[in-house]
Design a protein around this motif. Structure first.
Motif, PDB file in Angstrom:
ATOM      1  N   TYR A  92       2.310  -9.661  10.904  1.00 18.80           N
ATOM      2  CA  TYR A  92       3.237 -10.426  10.074  1.00 18.80           C
ATOM      3  C   TYR A  92       4.620  -9.786  10.084  1.00 18.80           C
ATOM      4  O   TYR A  92       4.772  -8.623  10.444  1.00 18.80           O
ATOM      5  CB  TYR A  92       2.718 -10.547   8.632  1.00 18.80           C
ATOM      6  CG  TYR A  92       2.720  -9.253   7.852  1.00 18.80           C
ATOM      7  CD1 TYR A  92       3.660  -9.020   6.857  1.00 18.80           C
ATOM      8  CD2 TYR A  92       1.792  -8.253   8.109  1.00 18.80           C
ATOM      9  CE1 TYR A  92       3.674  -7.834   6.141  1.00 18.80           C
ATOM     10  CE2 TYR A  92       1.784  -7.067   7.399  1.00 18.80           C
ATOM     11  CZ  TYR A  92       2.729  -6.860   6.414  1.00 18.80           C
ATOM     12  OH  TYR A  92       2.736  -5.689   5.709  1.00 18.80           O
ATOM     13  N   ASP A  93       5.614 -10.579   9.669  1.00 23.70           N
ATOM     14  CA  ASP A  93       6.993 -10.106   9.600  1.00 23.70           C
ATOM     15  C   ASP A  93       7.301  -9.601   8.205  1.00 23.70           C
ATOM     16  O   ASP A  93       6.904 -10.204   7.205  1.00 23.70           O
ATOM     17  CB  ASP A  93       7.976 -11.232   9.943  1.00 23.70           C
ATOM     18  CG  ASP A  93       7.871 -11.667  11.386  1.00 23.70           C
ATOM     19  OD1 ASP A  93       7.614 -10.810  12.252  1.00 23.70           O
ATOM     20  OD2 ASP A  93       8.037 -12.871  11.643  1.00 23.70           O
ATOM     21  N   THR A  98       8.139  -5.607  11.386  1.00 27.12           N
ATOM     22  CA  THR A  98       6.827  -6.254  11.493  1.00 27.12           C
ATOM     23  C   THR A  98       5.741  -5.224  11.202  1.00 27.12           C
ATOM     24  O   THR A  98       5.982  -4.014  11.252  1.00 27.12           O
ATOM     25  CB  THR A  98       6.589  -6.837  12.901  1.00 27.12           C
ATOM     26  OG1 THR A  98       6.639  -5.782  13.850  1.00 27.12           O
ATOM     27  CG2 THR A  98       7.605  -7.904  13.246  1.00 27.12           C
ATOM     28  N   THR A 123       9.400 -12.011  -0.031  1.00 25.45           N
ATOM     29  CA  THR A 123       9.475 -13.112   0.931  1.00 25.45           C
ATOM     30  C   THR A 123       8.152 -13.830   1.107  1.00 25.45           C
ATOM     31  O   THR A 123       8.111 -14.912   1.676  1.00 25.45           O
ATOM     32  CB  THR A 123       9.935 -12.597   2.308  1.00 25.45           C
ATOM     33  OG1 THR A 123       8.946 -11.704   2.820  1.00 25.45           O
ATOM     34  CG2 THR A 123      11.289 -11.910   2.222  1.00 25.45           C
ATOM     35  N   GLY A 125       5.585 -12.797   2.942  1.00 27.51           N
ATOM     36  CA  GLY A 125       4.930 -12.502   4.219  1.00 27.51           C
ATOM     37  C   GLY A 125       3.654 -11.688   4.085  1.00 27.51           C
ATOM     38  O   GLY A 125       2.637 -12.004   4.713  1.00 27.51           O
ATOM     39  N   THR A 129      -0.202 -13.184   4.696  1.00 29.35           N
ATOM     40  CA  THR A 129      -1.096 -12.518   5.642  1.00 29.35           C
ATOM     41  C   THR A 129      -2.432 -12.208   4.979  1.00 29.35           C
ATOM     42  O   THR A 129      -3.492 -12.391   5.584  1.00 29.35           O
ATOM     43  CB  THR A 129      -0.440 -11.227   6.177  1.00 29.35           C
ATOM     44  OG1 THR A 129       0.797 -11.581   6.791  1.00 29.35           O
ATOM     45  CG2 THR A 129      -1.331 -10.530   7.184  1.00 29.35           C
ATOM     46  N   LYS A 158       5.929 -19.596   1.055  1.00 28.54           N
ATOM     47  CA  LYS A 158       4.933 -19.207   2.057  1.00 28.54           C
ATOM     48  C   LYS A 158       3.508 -19.307   1.509  1.00 28.54           C
ATOM     49  O   LYS A 158       2.551 -19.049   2.221  1.00 28.54           O
ATOM     50  CB  LYS A 158       5.192 -17.788   2.552  1.00 28.54           C
ATOM     51  CG  LYS A 158       6.377 -17.705   3.480  1.00 28.54           C
ATOM     52  CD  LYS A 158       6.416 -16.395   4.208  1.00 28.54           C
ATOM     53  CE  LYS A 158       7.611 -16.397   5.146  1.00 28.54           C
ATOM     54  NZ  LYS A 158       7.961 -15.081   5.601  1.00 28.54           N
TER      55      LYS A 158
END
Length: 172
Positions: A92-93, A98, A123, A125, A129, A158
């Motif tokens: 993931y970023d 990453t 964010t 991310g 994940t 997200k």
């Protein structure tokens, strides 16, 4: 209670332009730490939860006591290479790079209801994940709980099908 009174804000960490929200000051105060976990427990009390999962490292200090308070198990989600048994992994970023997260392949059984807990939603991310890892093994993500949400970073976007619970929110 205003939990912001117990969270230290550090400008330009870990890089210029980032306003780091440091929960160690909250964790240092046993009564306030307990109160934060209790408030989080109340927020999710109506959910049917079999397990709580938390990404390292601060997800452990939020998720494990929350799991204890609810009487459910805890699933550590770690960086690649840190778990000793068979794992599944997802890349993931980050906000500034990453990474890869891993979970034991047998940590969540198909059909189990899992809440993800962490200190911060930025964010989204990392948590997206975690959702991916849990769903890969057949788990149901019933929500995600955080001490802090950085609203301007729109991490909820997200997590469109995950109910999000937060103790406090900040602009970025």
């Amino acid at each position: 209670m205003n939990f912001k009174d117990y969270i230290r804000v550090i400008p330009d960490f870990p890089q210029p332009g980032i306003s780091f929200k440091d929960i160690t000051t909250l964790l240092n105060d046993g009564a306030k730490y307990r109160e934060a976990i209790e408030e989080m427990r109340k927020m999710i009390a109506d959910l049917k939860i079999d397990l709580i999962a938390g990404p390292e490292a601060r997800g452990f200090v939020v998720g494990a006591p929350l799991a204890y308070a609810l009487g459910v198990g805890f699933v550590p989600i770690r960086k690649k290479g840190k778990l000793p048994y068979d794992t599944i992994e997802v890349s993931y970023d980050l906000e500034y790079g990453t990474d890869v997260l891993a979970m034991h392949s047998d940590a969540v059984k198909p059909g189990q209801n899992v809440l993800i807990a962490d200190d911060l939603l930025a964010t989204g991310g990392t948590i997206a994940t975690c959702v991916d890892l849990i769903r890969q093994v057949g788990g149901n993500v019933v929500g995600a709980a955080f001490m802090i949400e950085l609203q301007d970073l729109n991490g909820r976007a997200k997590l469109p099908d995950v109910e999000v619970f937060t103790l406090t929110q900040y602009p970025f």
